[in-house]
Design a protein around this motif. Structure first.
Motif, mmCIF file in Angstrom:
data_model
loop_
_atom_site.group_PDB
_atom_site.id
_atom_site.type_symbol
_atom_site.label_atom_id
_atom_site.label_comp_id
_atom_site.label_asym_id
_atom_site.label_seq_id
_atom_site.Cartn_x
_atom_site.Cartn_y
_atom_site.Cartn_z
ATOM 1 N N LEU A 182 0.833 -1.199 0.000
ATOM 2 C CA LEU A 182 0.000 0.000 0.000
ATOM 3 C C LEU A 182 0.876 1.260 0.000
ATOM 4 O O LEU A 182 0.516 2.283 -0.569
ATOM 5 N N LEU A 183 2.068 1.140 0.638
ATOM 6 C CA LEU A 183 2.988 2.275 0.643
ATOM 7 C C LEU A 183 3.484 2.568 -0.774
ATOM 8 O O LEU A 183 3.803 3.707 -1.107
ATOM 9 N N LEU A 184 3.531 1.510 -1.606
ATOM 10 C CA LEU A 184 3.940 1.712 -2.998
ATOM 11 C C LEU A 184 3.000 2.679 -3.712
ATOM 12 O O LEU A 184 3.398 3.359 -4.652
ATOM 13 N N MET A 185 1.747 2.714 -3.249
ATOM 14 C CA MET A 185 0.769 3.618 -3.852
ATOM 15 C C MET A 185 1.227 5.076 -3.713
ATOM 16 O O MET A 185 0.984 5.895 -4.588
ATOM 17 N N VAL A 186 1.875 5.383 -2.589
ATOM 18 C CA VAL A 186 2.394 6.730 -2.381
ATOM 19 C C VAL A 186 3.437 7.030 -3.458
ATOM 20 O O VAL A 186 3.422 8.078 -4.103
ATOM 21 N N LEU A 187 4.327 6.051 -3.667
ATOM 22 C CA LEU A 187 5.367 6.196 -4.685
ATOM 23 C C LEU A 187 4.726 6.368 -6.063
ATOM 24 O O LEU A 187 5.174 7.159 -6.891
ATOM 25 N N LEU A 188 3.655 5.631 -6.279
ATOM 26 C CA LEU A 188 2.920 5.707 -7.548
ATOM 27 C C LEU A 188 2.371 7.111 -7.761
ATOM 28 O O LEU A 188 2.504 7.704 -8.837
ATOM 29 N N GLY A 189 1.786 7.666 -6.695
ATOM 30 C CA GLY A 189 1.237 9.018 -6.769
ATOM 31 C C GLY A 189 2.325 10.042 -7.047
ATOM 32 O O GLY A 189 2.173 10.905 -7.919
ATOM 33 N N ILE A 190 3.464 9.914 -6.331
ATOM 34 C CA ILE A 190 4.581 10.839 -6.540
ATOM 35 C C ILE A 190 5.066 10.727 -7.989
ATOM 36 O O ILE A 190 5.317 11.737 -8.653
ATOM 37 N N GLY A 191 5.173 9.479 -8.481
ATOM 38 C CA GLY A 191 5.626 9.256 -9.861
ATOM 39 C C GLY A 191 4.705 9.924 -10.866
ATOM 40 O O GLY A 191 5.167 10.563 -11.815
ATOM 41 N N ALA A 192 3.400 9.787 -10.652
ATOM 42 C CA ALA A 192 2.433 10.365 -11.587
ATOM 43 C C ALA A 192 2.514 11.890 -11.577
ATOM 44 O O ALA A 192 2.516 12.533 -12.629
ATOM 45 N N LEU A 193 2.633 12.473 -10.361
ATOM 46 C CA LEU A 193 2.753 13.931 -10.246
ATOM 47 C C LEU A 193 4.005 14.423 -10.965
ATOM 48 O O LEU A 193 3.974 15.387 -11.732
ATOM 49 N N GLU A 194 5.102 13.717 -10.714
ATOM 50 C CA GLU A 194 6.394 14.067 -11.302
ATOM 51 C C GLU A 194 6.311 14.008 -12.825
ATOM 52 O O GLU A 194 6.771 14.899 -13.531
ATOM 53 N N ALA A 195 5.697 12.929 -13.330
ATOM 54 C CA ALA A 195 5.575 12.746 -14.772
ATOM 55 C C ALA A 195 4.755 13.870 -15.382
ATOM 56 O O ALA A 195 5.120 14.432 -16.423
ATOM 57 N N GLY A 196 3.650 14.215 -14.723
ATOM 58 C CA GLY A 196 2.788 15.281 -15.229
ATOM 59 C C GLY A 196 3.546 16.606 -15.298
ATOM 60 O O GLY A 196 3.489 17.321 -16.295
ATOM 61 N N HIS A 197 4.291 16.881 -14.240
ATOM 62 C CA HIS A 197 5.058 18.123 -14.181
ATOM 63 C C HIS A 197 6.111 18.162 -15.298
ATOM 64 O O HIS A 197 6.257 19.162 -16.013
ATOM 65 N N THR A 198 6.856 17.046 -15.443
ATOM 66 C CA THR A 198 7.900 16.988 -16.472
ATOM 67 C C THR A 198 7.287 17.165 -17.860
ATOM 68 O O THR A 198 7.843 17.860 -18.715
ATOM 69 N N HIS A 199 6.140 16.552 -18.057
ATOM 70 C CA HIS A 199 5.462 16.650 -19.351
ATOM 71 C C HIS A 199 5.121 18.105 -19.676
ATOM 72 O O HIS A 199 5.364 18.580 -20.787
ATOM 73 N N ILE A 200 4.603 18.790 -18.674
ATOM 74 C CA ILE A 200 4.223 20.198 -18.882
ATOM 75 C C ILE A 200 5.446 21.046 -19.212
ATOM 76 O O ILE A 200 5.444 21.841 -20.161
ATOM 77 N N THR A 201 6.546 20.841 -18.434
ATOM 78 C CA THR A 201 7.750 21.649 -18.704
ATOM 79 C C THR A 201 8.320 21.340 -20.082
ATOM 80 O O THR A 201 8.759 22.236 -20.796
ATOM 81 N N ARG A 202 8.284 20.065 -20.472
ATOM 82 C CA ARG A 202 8.799 19.708 -21.797
ATOM 83 C C ARG A 202 7.953 20.353 -22.884
ATOM 84 O O ARG A 202 8.470 20.869 -23.863
ATOM 85 N N ASP A 203 6.647 20.292 -22.688
ATOM 86 C CA ASP A 203 5.733 20.894 -23.666
ATOM 87 C C ASP A 203 5.998 22.386 -23.785
ATOM 88 O O ASP A 203 5.993 22.953 -24.873
ATOM 89 N N THR A 204 6.239 23.013 -22.621
ATOM 90 C CA THR A 204 6.406 24.464 -22.596
ATOM 91 C C THR A 204 7.734 24.902 -23.204
ATOM 92 O O THR A 204 7.786 25.842 -23.977
ATOM 93 N N PHE A 205 8.808 24.158 -22.843
ATOM 94 C CA PHE A 205 10.133 24.672 -23.219
ATOM 95 C C PHE A 205 10.769 23.980 -24.426
ATOM 96 O O PHE A 205 11.572 24.574 -25.117
ATOM 97 N N PHE A 206 10.417 22.721 -24.677
ATOM 98 C CA PHE A 206 11.080 22.004 -25.772
ATOM 99 C C PHE A 206 10.208 21.859 -26.993
ATOM 100 O O PHE A 206 10.653 22.050 -28.112
#
Lengths: 240, 133
Positions: free
Chosen positions: B93-117
């Motif tokens: 169940l603790l892995l779910m926390v990691l999953l959430g962090i991963g999804a947030l991180e991915a979303g953020h990276t995607h937005i920055t890539r879209d914006t700058f690259f």
């Protein structure tokens, strides 16, 4: 003999229900999981560590897939097969899924027949499980060959995001390794069952421990876990 | 029960075999069938090209049901001591926390890539892709 005494003391304590059973088990000064044979928690701890390894793989894969701006190949098309002149999506993966589930079924039956001391049936069920597992690995080898010939590499693929290649080989490769080890493990346990090593409690070749039918169940835990991991790979890698 | 365990250390084989995970065979066949049905259902989600939220919710529901059935029955979790069950179930169940962090991180990276690259990468191609405008 130490363990013997521990059980004696433990059995003197009343058995609790619900949360009280957790408190009394964990606060026990003899052992945490009373009347759970030691081999099972050991396997569970290993499987838990494996859960974190596979969990890390799948989370990293979801992270790279979610963050790439390059289009991700459509798994439904990548893993489709030509059948009767028609492109059937994900056909190979679906068959592999059914094969692995069936192997879990035969494994569960093997554990049951093991505890019934039905040596012959247990042996054949274990062998059937191993055969289904080997079929799965064979189909995976076919899948890898097909994709490699189409140009998929750990650093790229012809259809888009390079991360597809690395995720694919890493995740399915690690799972396939587990299945392969499981098949070997199954054959070893099946041999022990057939020879009657577990009935006469023969000492293990490597461990020197006395054999008993719990190893069939412990083997089963490993095998069901491999099936369990595939459930997640099927959902997150092939269906997403 | 506890006395049967003691016998295991002796030579009394039949008594030793009476404990362990022994349940009616029928339940294994039922779970086997259910797993087939659930797998077929998740395959159907792809086959009929369901998209969006419907696809996701169906895939995840079928996945969790399958995983639950395997752990509960095939791995005998419903029959284990509660302390063991919690010791095993809580860490994933603790892995779910990691999953959430991963999804947030991915979303953020995607937005920055879209914006700058992405704009820089798209610009040179723009005259070719839209010559008729």
């Amino acid at each position: 003999m130490k363990m013997h005494e521990a059980i004696d003391t433990a059995s003197a304590l009343p058995k609790e229900k619900g949360w009280q059973s957790i408190v009394s088990d964990v606060s026990s000064d003899q052992r945490a999981f009373k009347d759970v044979p030691w081999g099972k928690p050991m396997m569970w701890i290993f499987l838990l560590s494996d859960t974190f390894i596979f969990g890390s793989f799948l989370i990293s894969y979801m992270t790279v897939r979610g963050s790439t701006t390059v289009p991700w190949p459509n798994p439904s098309e990548v893993f489709s097969l030509m059948m009767f002149g028609q492109n059937v999506p994900l056909l190979l993966i679906a068959i592999m899924t059914f094969i692995l589930i069936s192997s879990s079924g035969t494994m569960a039956l093997a554990v049951n027949y093991g505890y019934r001391r039905d040596r012959k049936t247990t042996f054949w069920l274990l062998l059937a499980t191993a055969a289904l597992g080997a079929t799965f690995v064979g189909m995976q080898a076919f899948e890898w060959t097909k994709l490699i010939m189409e140009g998929v590499r750990p650093w790229g693929n012809p259809w888009g995001a390079a991360q597809f290649g690395s995720s694919f080989f890493m995740i399915t490769g690690f799972h396939g390794t587990h299945v392969t080890i499981g098949v070997i493990f199954l054959i070893i346990v099946a041999t022990k069952v057939r020879r009657g090593d577990l009935d006469r409690q023969a000492h293990g070749f490597l461990t020197g421990r006395r054999g008993n039918y719990e190893i069939v169940e412990i083997m089963g835990l490993y095998w069901h876990f491999v099936d369990l991991v595939w459930v997640f790979i099927f959902a997150f890698f092939y269906l997403w | 029960m506890d006395h049967a365990q003691h016998a295991e250390h002796g030579a009394d084989q039949p008594v030793a075999s009476s404990h362990g995970q022994q349940h009616p065979l029928g339940i294994y066949f039922k779970i086997w069938g259910l797993l087939f049905v659930l797998s077929a259902a998740s395959y159907a989600v792809d086959y009929f090209h369901f998209q969006g939220l419907l696809r996701w919710s169906l895939i995840i529901v079928f996945m969790l049901l399958k995983a639950g059935l395997i752990v509960a029955v095939f791995m005998h979790m419903v029959w284990e001591r509660l302390a063991l069950v919690y010791a095993i179930v809580v860490p994933p169940l603790l892995l779910m926390v990691l999953l959430g962090i991963g999804a947030l991180e991915a979303g953020h990276t995607h937005i920055t890539r879209d914006t700058f690259f992405a704009p820089a990468a798209v610009k040179p191609a723009a005259p070719h892709t839209a010559p008729h405008k």
